[in-house]
Design a protein around this motif. Structure first.
Motif, mmCIF file in Angstrom:
data_model
loop_
_atom_site.group_PDB
_atom_site.id
_atom_site.type_symbol
_atom_site.label_atom_id
_atom_site.label_comp_id
_atom_site.label_asym_id
_atom_site.label_seq_id
_atom_site.Cartn_x
_atom_site.Cartn_y
_atom_site.Cartn_z
ATOM 1 N N LEU A 34 -50.706 -67.058 73.997
ATOM 2 C CA LEU A 34 -50.446 -67.205 72.644
ATOM 3 C C LEU A 34 -48.937 -67.205 72.352
ATOM 4 O O LEU A 34 -48.643 -67.738 71.271
ATOM 5 N N GLY A 37 -47.247 -69.993 71.496
ATOM 6 C CA GLY A 37 -47.299 -70.958 70.083
ATOM 7 C C GLY A 37 -47.104 -69.982 69.016
ATOM 8 O O GLY A 37 -47.057 -70.436 67.715
ATOM 9 N N TYR A 38 -46.559 -68.981 69.213
ATOM 10 C CA TYR A 38 -45.874 -67.981 67.948
ATOM 11 C C TYR A 38 -44.436 -67.926 67.982
ATOM 12 O O TYR A 38 -44.063 -67.580 69.081
ATOM 13 N N ALA A 44 -48.494 -62.584 68.134
ATOM 14 C CA ALA A 44 -49.185 -63.163 69.567
ATOM 15 C C ALA A 44 -49.730 -62.080 70.094
ATOM 16 O O ALA A 44 -50.992 -62.066 70.495
ATOM 17 N N ILE A 105 -56.695 -71.173 68.780
ATOM 18 C CA ILE A 105 -55.566 -70.513 68.148
ATOM 19 C C ILE A 105 -54.132 -71.053 68.239
ATOM 20 O O ILE A 105 -53.316 -71.207 67.592
ATOM 21 N N ARG A 106 -54.081 -71.308 69.727
ATOM 22 C CA ARG A 106 -52.479 -71.562 70.090
ATOM 23 C C ARG A 106 -52.360 -73.088 69.512
ATOM 24 O O ARG A 106 -51.253 -73.487 69.019
ATOM 25 N N ARG A 108 -53.307 -74.349 66.818
ATOM 26 C CA ARG A 108 -53.150 -74.501 65.385
ATOM 27 C C ARG A 108 -51.820 -74.004 65.068
ATOM 28 O O ARG A 108 -51.065 -74.320 64.355
ATOM 29 N N GLN A 109 -51.559 -73.006 65.962
ATOM 30 C CA GLN A 109 -50.062 -72.388 65.720
ATOM 31 C C GLN A 109 -48.962 -73.368 66.222
ATOM 32 O O GLN A 109 -47.966 -73.623 65.806
ATOM 33 N N ARG A 110 -49.109 -74.140 67.291
ATOM 34 C CA ARG A 110 -48.176 -75.127 67.582
ATOM 35 C C ARG A 110 -48.277 -76.214 66.625
ATOM 36 O O ARG A 110 -46.985 -76.481 66.380
ATOM 37 N N GLN A 112 -48.655 -75.579 63.583
ATOM 38 C CA GLN A 112 -47.712 -75.095 62.220
ATOM 39 C C GLN A 112 -46.433 -74.941 62.776
ATOM 40 O O GLN A 112 -45.462 -75.344 62.013
ATOM 41 N N LEU A 113 -45.826 -74.832 63.776
ATOM 42 C CA LEU A 113 -44.529 -74.730 64.350
ATOM 43 C C LEU A 113 -43.917 -75.949 64.273
ATOM 44 O O LEU A 113 -42.829 -76.312 63.672
#
Length: 171
Positions: A34, A37-38, A44, A105-106, A108-110, A112-113
């Motif tokens: 994680l 991606g954070y 994370a 989750i990862r 989605r975070q990627r 968003q980044l």
């Protein structure tokens, strides 16, 4: 009766050890997975802990249900081995489900980044374009300013451009 109790205790001890070891693998590997991606490493780690706790609760709950099931396959050793086999299959299934959750989750975070980085680049580009023309800097995302026309541009200037505003149809 002693043989049944010993078999039950052996099953519980071995099963709990298997669940805890797999949960720790998920926690440590999930944290590292994680963190890619954070931006915030602590976020994370926190998300990985939450997923690991969910894994432990679900698997230990199912494990306790399996521990009370009657399985007659011969002697006590065969019963313990059969129940441990069921637990291992359950662990494998739940490990896969947990990996899918971490992957989602990862992802989605990627996303968003990437969206945040694109917005920053667009804002920088607008700021550079406007700075060369004597316009004020681009306001924060979601804010729009209108500057009256100058001698080099007769009409008002909208910053950022109207075409870049959310909800504006493009032709």
């Amino acid at each position: 009766m002693d043989e049944n109790l010993n078999g039950y205790v052996a099953f519980l001890v071995l099963g709990v050890i298997l669940v805890l070891v797999d949960g720790q693998l998920i926690l440590r590997s999930g944290k590292a997975y994680l963190q890619q991606g954070y931006r915030d490493q602590e976020a994370a780690a926190s998300m990985a802990r939450l997923v690991a706790v969910l894994f432990h609760l679900v698997v230990l709950g199912l494990f306790m249900i399996i521990s009370t099931m009657e399985v007659q396959v011969g002697g006590m050793v065969q019963t313990v081995i059969t129940k441990l086999g069921i637990v291992l299959l359950l662990l494998g299934l739940m490990h896969g489900v947990t990996m899918a959750i971490l992957n989602r989750i990862r992802a989605r975070q990627r996303e968003q980044l990437m969206a945040d980085e694109m917005n920053e680049r667009i804002e920088e580009r607008h700021a550079q374009q406007n700075a060369g023309q004597g316009y004020p800097p681009v306001p924060a995302q979601g804010q729009v300013t209108v500057t009256p026309g100058t001698s080099s541009s007769p009409g008002p200037v909208v910053s950022p451009a109207i075409e870049d505003q959310p909800g504006v149809a493009r032709r």
